[in-house]
Scaffold this motif. Structure first.
Motif, PDB file in Angstrom:
ATOM      1  N   ALA A 214       0.851  -1.185   0.000  1.00 33.87           N
ATOM      2  CA  ALA A 214       0.000   0.000   0.000  1.00 33.87           C
ATOM      3  C   ALA A 214       0.887   1.235   0.000  1.00 33.87           C
TER       4      ALA A 214
ATOM      5  N   VAL B  17      -9.934  -0.829  -5.138  1.00 36.02           N
ATOM      6  CA  VAL B  17     -10.457  -1.578  -4.000  1.00 36.02           C
ATOM      7  C   VAL B  17      -9.822  -2.965  -3.983  1.00 36.02           C
ATOM      8  N   ASN B  18      -9.299  -3.376  -2.790  1.00 35.40           N
ATOM      9  CA  ASN B  18      -8.728  -4.718  -2.696  1.00 35.40           C
ATOM     10  C   ASN B  18      -9.765  -5.703  -2.168  1.00 35.40           C
TER      11      ASN B  18
ATOM     12  N   GLN C  98     -10.136  -7.125   0.613  1.00 37.85           N
ATOM     13  CA  GLN C  98     -10.561  -6.902   1.992  1.00 37.85           C
ATOM     14  C   GLN C  98     -11.484  -5.683   2.102  1.00 37.85           C
TER      15      GLN C  98
ATOM     16  N   GLU D  26     -10.629  -2.597   1.391  1.00 36.62           N
ATOM     17  CA  GLU D  26      -9.892  -1.347   1.568  1.00 36.62           C
ATOM     18  C   GLU D  26      -9.871  -0.613   0.235  1.00 36.62           C
TER      19      GLU D  26
ATOM     20  N   ALA E 135      -8.817   3.045  -2.044  1.00 29.76           N
ATOM     21  CA  ALA E 135      -8.039   4.276  -2.196  1.00 29.76           C
ATOM     22  C   ALA E 135      -8.671   5.048  -3.345  1.00 29.76           C
TER      23      ALA E 135
ATOM     24  N   PRO F  38      -4.112   0.508  -2.353  1.00 26.60           N
ATOM     25  CA  PRO F  38      -4.097  -0.446  -1.255  1.00 26.60           C
ATOM     26  C   PRO F  38      -3.252  -1.660  -1.663  1.00 26.60           C
TER      27      PRO F  38
ATOM     28  N   CYS G  75      -6.485  -6.237  -6.547  1.00 27.75           N
ATOM     29  CA  CYS G  75      -7.409  -5.106  -6.551  1.00 27.75           C
ATOM     30  C   CYS G  75      -8.206  -5.005  -7.841  1.00 27.75           C
TER      31      CYS G  75
END
Length: 114
Positions: free
Chosen positions: A37, A60-61, A63, A65, A67, A88, A92
């Motif tokens: 990240a 988006v990953n 999990q 998360e 950005a 992240p 992704c």
């Protein structure tokens, strides 16, 4: 052209680009791996007749998360412009989102270490 999905109100796929990207268009690239990240350099290759064409980047990953960054691509015939963006870690989905008022030809992109 290698996008997993392209959807929205106004665009045209050609042999070498997604052209005439307008209102509410999203280009989705899945299964992009980021080792860590943090900040990376994103180079966009594109063209716009607008003084500035904002491109929203959402990554988006697995999990959940996320950005989000905004890249203000300046008026240019076909060319490359670089931006510092956050990513992240992990596998992704990368989304390039073009907001209302866009007028953009998208040729490609590349992520590099910052």
């Amino acid at each position: 052209l290698d996008a997993d999905q392209v959807y929205g109100d106004s665009f045209r796929r050609d042999d070498d680009a997604v052209r005439q990207i307008g209102n509410n268009v999203t280009l989705v690239f899945q299964n992009m791996e980021f080792d860590r990240a943090g900040t990376m350099r994103l180079t966009l290759e594109g063209a716009t007749e607008l003084d500035t064409n904002a491109v929203s980047l959402r990554i988006v990953n697995g999990q959940g998360e996320a950005a989000v960054s905004t890249c203000d691509f300046k008026k240019s015939p076909r060319g490359k412009q670089a931006f510092a963006v956050e990513v992240p870690q992990g596998l992704c989905t990368v989304n390039f989102v073009f907001l209302p008022g866009s007028c953009f030809d998208f040729y490609g992109f590349q992520f590099e270490e910052a």
